[in-house]
Design a protein around this motif. Sequence first.
Motif, PDB file in Angstrom:
ATOM      1  N   THR A 203     -52.241  24.648  71.488  1.00  0.00           N
ATOM      2  CA  THR A 203     -50.811  24.565  71.202  1.00  0.00           C
ATOM      3  C   THR A 203     -50.622  24.069  69.769  1.00  0.00           C
ATOM      4  N   GLU A 204     -49.442  24.318  69.218  1.00  0.00           N
ATOM      5  CA  GLU A 204     -49.246  24.051  67.792  1.00  0.00           C
ATOM      6  C   GLU A 204     -49.264  22.571  67.445  1.00  0.00           C
ATOM      7  N   ASN A 205     -49.166  21.685  68.444  1.00  0.00           N
ATOM      8  CA  ASN A 205     -49.205  20.244  68.166  1.00  0.00           C
ATOM      9  C   ASN A 205     -50.599  19.648  68.368  1.00  0.00           C
ATOM     10  N   GLY A 206     -51.612  20.513  68.453  1.00  0.00           N
ATOM     11  CA  GLY A 206     -52.991  20.036  68.533  1.00  0.00           C
ATOM     12  C   GLY A 206     -53.500  19.777  69.934  1.00  0.00           C
ATOM     13  N   LYS A 207     -52.652  19.955  70.935  1.00  0.00           N
ATOM     14  CA  LYS A 207     -53.094  19.794  72.309  1.00  0.00           C
ATOM     15  C   LYS A 207     -53.558  21.140  72.861  1.00  0.00           C
ATOM     16  N   GLU A 208     -53.751  21.199  74.170  1.00  0.00           N
ATOM     17  CA  GLU A 208     -54.113  22.451  74.818  1.00  0.00           C
ATOM     18  C   GLU A 208     -53.262  22.630  76.071  1.00  0.00           C
ATOM     19  N   LEU A 209     -52.905  23.881  76.336  1.00  0.00           N
ATOM     20  CA  LEU A 209     -52.334  24.217  77.630  1.00  0.00           C
ATOM     21  C   LEU A 209     -53.492  24.662  78.506  1.00  0.00           C
ATOM     22  N   ILE A 210     -53.683  23.962  79.617  1.00  0.00           N
ATOM     23  CA  ILE A 210     -54.722  24.326  80.569  1.00  0.00           C
ATOM     24  C   ILE A 210     -54.075  25.245  81.608  1.00  0.00           C
ATOM     25  N   ALA A 211     -54.380  26.527  81.518  1.00  0.00           N
ATOM     26  CA  ALA A 211     -53.785  27.542  82.387  1.00  0.00           C
ATOM     27  C   ALA A 211     -54.804  27.902  83.469  1.00  0.00           C
ATOM     28  N   ILE A 212     -54.541  27.469  84.681  1.00  0.00           N
ATOM     29  CA  ILE A 212     -55.497  27.632  85.783  1.00  0.00           C
ATOM     30  C   ILE A 212     -55.044  28.767  86.690  1.00  0.00           C
ATOM     31  N   ASN A 213     -55.892  29.775  86.809  1.00  0.00           N
ATOM     32  CA  ASN A 213     -55.638  30.928  87.681  1.00  0.00           C
ATOM     33  C   ASN A 213     -56.372  30.695  88.990  1.00  0.00           C
ATOM     34  N   LEU A 214     -55.637  30.772  90.114  1.00  0.00           N
ATOM     35  CA  LEU A 214     -56.154  30.287  91.394  1.00  0.00           C
ATOM     36  C   LEU A 214     -55.909  31.281  92.528  1.00  0.00           C
ATOM     37  N   HIS A 215     -56.881  31.370  93.437  1.00  0.00           N
ATOM     38  CA  HIS A 215     -56.689  32.108  94.691  1.00  0.00           C
ATOM     39  C   HIS A 215     -57.460  31.370  95.783  1.00  0.00           C
ATOM     40  N   LEU A 216     -56.724  30.628  96.613  1.00  0.00           N
ATOM     41  CA  LEU A 216     -57.352  29.867  97.690  1.00  0.00           C
ATOM     42  C   LEU A 216     -57.682  30.779  98.876  1.00  0.00           C
ATOM     43  N   SER A 217     -58.503  30.280  99.775  1.00  0.00           N
ATOM     44  CA  SER A 217     -58.931  31.059 100.945  1.00  0.00           C
ATOM     45  C   SER A 217     -57.761  31.392 101.849  1.00  0.00           C
ATOM     46  N   ALA A 218     -57.871  32.575 102.463  1.00  0.00           N
ATOM     47  CA  ALA A 218     -56.814  33.035 103.370  1.00  0.00           C
ATOM     48  C   ALA A 218     -57.214  32.911 104.836  1.00  0.00           C
ATOM     49  N   TYR A 219     -58.418  33.331 105.167  1.00  0.00           N
ATOM     50  CA  TYR A 219     -58.752  33.520 106.578  1.00  0.00           C
ATOM     51  C   TYR A 219     -59.617  32.421 107.181  1.00  0.00           C
ATOM     52  N   THR A 220     -59.925  31.389 106.405  1.00  0.00           N
ATOM     53  CA  THR A 220     -60.663  30.286 106.991  1.00  0.00           C
ATOM     54  C   THR A 220     -59.806  29.571 108.030  1.00  0.00           C
ATOM     55  N   LYS A 221     -60.418  29.205 109.140  1.00  0.00           N
ATOM     56  CA  LYS A 221     -59.696  28.495 110.194  1.00  0.00           C
ATOM     57  C   LYS A 221     -60.083  27.021 110.245  1.00  0.00           C
ATOM     58  N   ASP A 222     -60.863  26.605 109.256  1.00  0.00           N
ATOM     59  CA  ASP A 222     -61.321  25.221 109.192  1.00  0.00           C
ATOM     60  C   ASP A 222     -60.438  24.442 108.221  1.00  0.00           C
ATOM     61  N   PRO A 223     -59.567  23.571 108.701  1.00  0.00           N
ATOM     62  CA  PRO A 223     -58.679  22.805 107.810  1.00  0.00           C
ATOM     63  C   PRO A 223     -59.443  21.987 106.786  1.00  0.00           C
ATOM     64  N   ALA A 224     -60.663  21.576 107.112  1.00  0.00           N
ATOM     65  CA  ALA A 224     -61.450  20.767 106.179  1.00  0.00           C
ATOM     66  C   ALA A 224     -61.783  21.563 104.921  1.00  0.00           C
ATOM     67  N   ILE A 225     -61.996  22.864 105.065  1.00  0.00           N
ATOM     68  CA  ILE A 225     -62.289  23.708 103.911  1.00  0.00           C
ATOM     69  C   ILE A 225     -61.056  23.819 103.023  1.00  0.00           C
ATOM     70  N   GLN A 226     -59.898  24.029 103.628  1.00  0.00           N
ATOM     71  CA  GLN A 226     -58.659  24.095 102.859  1.00  0.00           C
ATOM     72  C   GLN A 226     -58.412  22.790 102.110  1.00  0.00           C
ATOM     73  N   GLU A 227     -58.642  21.674 102.779  1.00  0.00           N
ATOM     74  CA  GLU A 227     -58.443  20.366 102.148  1.00  0.00           C
ATOM     75  C   GLU A 227     -59.420  20.158 100.998  1.00  0.00           C
ATOM     76  N   ALA A 228     -60.668  20.585 101.188  1.00  0.00           N
ATOM     77  CA  ALA A 228     -61.672  20.416 100.133  1.00  0.00           C
ATOM     78  C   ALA A 228     -61.343  21.271  98.915  1.00  0.00           C
ATOM     79  N   GLN A 229     -60.833  22.469  99.130  1.00  0.00           N
ATOM     80  CA  GLN A 229     -60.454  23.330  98.014  1.00  0.00           C
ATOM     81  C   GLN A 229     -59.329  22.690  97.200  1.00  0.00           C
ATOM     82  N   ILE A 230     -58.316  22.203  97.886  1.00  0.00           N
ATOM     83  CA  ILE A 230     -57.179  21.595  97.199  1.00  0.00           C
ATOM     84  C   ILE A 230     -57.597  20.306  96.496  1.00  0.00           C
TER      85      ILE A 230
END
Length: 356
Positions: A203-230
Motif C-alpha cells: 500500500t502507498e503508506n508502506g504497509k501491506e494489504l493481506i488478501a486471503i483467498n479461502l475455501h473451507l470444507s463443505a462435506y466434512t461431518k466432523d465439527p472438529a475439522i471445521q473448528e480446526a480450519q477456522i
Amino acid sequence: MKKFLKIIGSLLALLLIILAGYVIYLFVDYDRLPDDIAVTPTQNVSSSLPTKTELRALTFNIGYGSYTTDYTFFIDGGKSSRAKDQKTVQANLEGVAETTEELAPTIAFYQEVDQDSDRSRHVDEVAFLQNLFSDYSNTYGQNYDSSYLFYPFTEPIGQAKSGLVTLAQAEISQARRYALPIETNFNKFFDLDRAFVVNRIPTENGKELIAINLHLSAYTKDPAIQEAQISKLFSVMQKEYDQGNYVIVAGDFNHDLLGNSPEIFGNQEERYSWDQPFPEDELPENFSLPKGTIVADKIPSMRNLDIPYDPEKSYVSVIDGFLVSDNIDFKTVQVHDKGFKNSDHNPVTLDFQLIP
C-alpha cells in the motif's frame, strides 16, 4: 448348475480384485501439498494500493464453470457429476468474466477454478482468467489434485485439479499457500484437500494489504475439522494484523455467514453440514464480518444442487463473503443476484477504504 455357480463365483472374485486394486490405487496415489509453500505471483501491475480511494473486492465461487440453472449435483441429491460439455463450461466462464467486468473489482477472489479436470471437460479455467484479465496481477494456489474418483458409476466425476485464483489491480509482492486440516480417514478422498492463499499487496503508506483467498470444507461431518480450519485461519489473520497490516479474508466459508439464513430465506429443510452458523463471536478482537444490507436484500450467495434452481423451492444461504480488520473502513457489502446462471454461487462485493 455347478458351471453357472462357478462362473458367478469367478465374476465375484474378479470384482473383488478390481475393487481391492482401486482402493490400493487411491491410497498409493493420494498426495497432499505441504503446508506453507510459496506461490509465484504473475506481476502485470507495479503500483501499490492507495489509502485515500474507495476500493472494491469481489469474491466469486465459479463452480468450476459447470453449473447452469438447471444443473443438479449427485452429492447434493441431484443427478450429474460433470459439466454437460466444453461449450457449457466456456459459456459459464464468459458469464463470470462479464460479471467481473461489470462489477469492476480492485481485487477479485475466485474459488473452484479448475486447471485440468474431468468434471469441467478439461478446460483450463486458470489460464482463461489469467489471460482475459492480463491487466491484473494474479496468483493461483492449488486446493487439490484428486485421484480418479470412480463415482457415480454411471458417470464418474473422475480426476480434478482445482484451486484459488486472485486478481489485483496492483502488485502482489508475495503469496503463500497454507494447507487446512482435513479428515484423515477414508472421507479424505471425498471432501478433498483444502487451503487458503495469503497474497501480500503493498500500500502507498508502506504497509501491506493481506488478501486471503479461502475455501473451507463443505462435506466434512466432523465439527472438529471445521473448528480446526477456522482456528488456523484466525491465527494467520491475527499474526498479520499484529504486524500492522490490513487484512481482508474473502471466499467460500461453507458456513452460514448470517447465522440464521434458514429463517431469512424460508428454508424448511434441516441445515446441511456446510450451512452451520459461522462462529462470528469467536473472531479475533480486531476483526468483523460485514453484512451490510444482505439481510434486507434477501439475495442468497449459493443454492443447493438437489433440484434445478427454483426461487420458491431451492435451499439457499449466504456462505460467501468477507472478514476485515478494523483498520479497513468498509462501506457496503452486497450479494449480486445473477440468478445462478453461471454458477451455483452469486458474486459478493465489498467496497472499502484503507485507513491511513
